[in-house]
Design an enzyme around this catalytic site. Structure first.
Site, short mmCIF file in Angstrom:
data_model
loop_
_atom_site.label_atom_id
_atom_site.label_comp_id
_atom_site.label_asym_id
_atom_site.label_seq_id
_atom_site.Cartn_x
_atom_site.Cartn_y
_atom_site.Cartn_z
N CYS A 1 0.82 -1.23 -0.07
CA CYS A 1 0.08 0.20 -0.18
C CYS A 1 0.94 1.21 -0.01
O CYS A 1 1.40 1.37 -0.98
CB CYS A 1 -1.02 -0.11 1.25
SG CYS A 1 -2.56 0.80 0.91
N HIS A 2 0.77 1.85 1.20
CA HIS A 2 1.63 3.31 1.29
C HIS A 2 2.85 2.95 1.86
O HIS A 2 3.91 3.74 2.03
CB HIS A 2 0.98 4.43 1.88
CG HIS A 2 -0.15 4.97 1.45
ND1 HIS A 2 -1.46 4.38 1.21
CD2 HIS A 2 -0.27 6.29 0.95
CE1 HIS A 2 -2.29 5.26 0.86
NE2 HIS A 2 -1.64 6.24 0.42
#
Length: 192
Positions: free
Chosen positions: A113-114
């Site tokens: 994800c991030h």
């Protein structure tokens, strides 16, 4: 497959704002595969996880502070996402140095994800192929990475995925890569 990672120790590096499922699911799967897993953070204070970046979820006890550990203590590293989590990590010199040391040693790393935002700060994505949450793909490209939109992407021990929907593929691939152990040190970036 239950003992695929027997004798291996994995660090999950996370801070306040971590996406809960991106911490808990890999930790659970790594433990099922036989790994010892430690939660490492900026301090030993409990960290606040989130659901979808907006809803506070569980607090998690931290095993060790990043300033008290070394990449030498671990066989592999996981970087979960959540928008705030990697933003907290990438402004901490010890956290960034810890991440960089895994790459300098050729140890496998998984980021979802991030999570790859911290990799940008550590200057270890240049010349690599990754995937991530869409909003940080420009940052990855600007840091010299090739970005793909795939459920899971592997580049010489670096495993990346886009979001929590990819956790099945991400967990299976990190277990496989972590079982393989060290990989060739990438020629660009990754200098400790």
């Amino acid at each position: 497959m239950a003992n695929e990672l027997q004798g291996r120790t994995v660090a999950i590096l996370a801070a306040d704002g971590v996406e809960q499922v991106e911490l808990t699911r890999p930790r659970e799967e790594l433990r099922k595969a036989g790994a010892r897993v430690e939660l490492v953070s900026l301090s030993t204070d409990p960290i606040q996880s989130m659901n979808s970046d907006i809803n506070p979820a569980e607090k998690f006890e931290v095993d060790r502070a990043v300033g008290d550990v070394s990449a030498d203590d671990y066989d592999a590293l996981v970087l979960p996402g959540g928008t705030v989590n990697p933003d907290n990590l990438r402004v901490d010199e010890k956290a960034v140095g810890f991440v960089r040391a895994f790459f300098a040693a050729g140890k496998p790393v998984g980021a979802i994800c991030h999570g790859p935002w911290t990799l940008v700060e550590a200057d270890v994505v240049r010349g690599r192929t990754l995937t991530s949450y869409p909003s940080i793909r420009t940052d990855l490209r600007n840091a010299g990475a090739t970005v793909v939109d795939e459920q899971v992407c592997t580049d010489e021990g670096l495993v990346t995925s886009r979001n929590p929907d990819d956790l099945d593929a991400f967990c299976a691939k990190i277990i496989e890569e972590f079982a393989e152990g060290r990989h060739r040190v990438h020629p660009e970036g990754a200098t400790a």
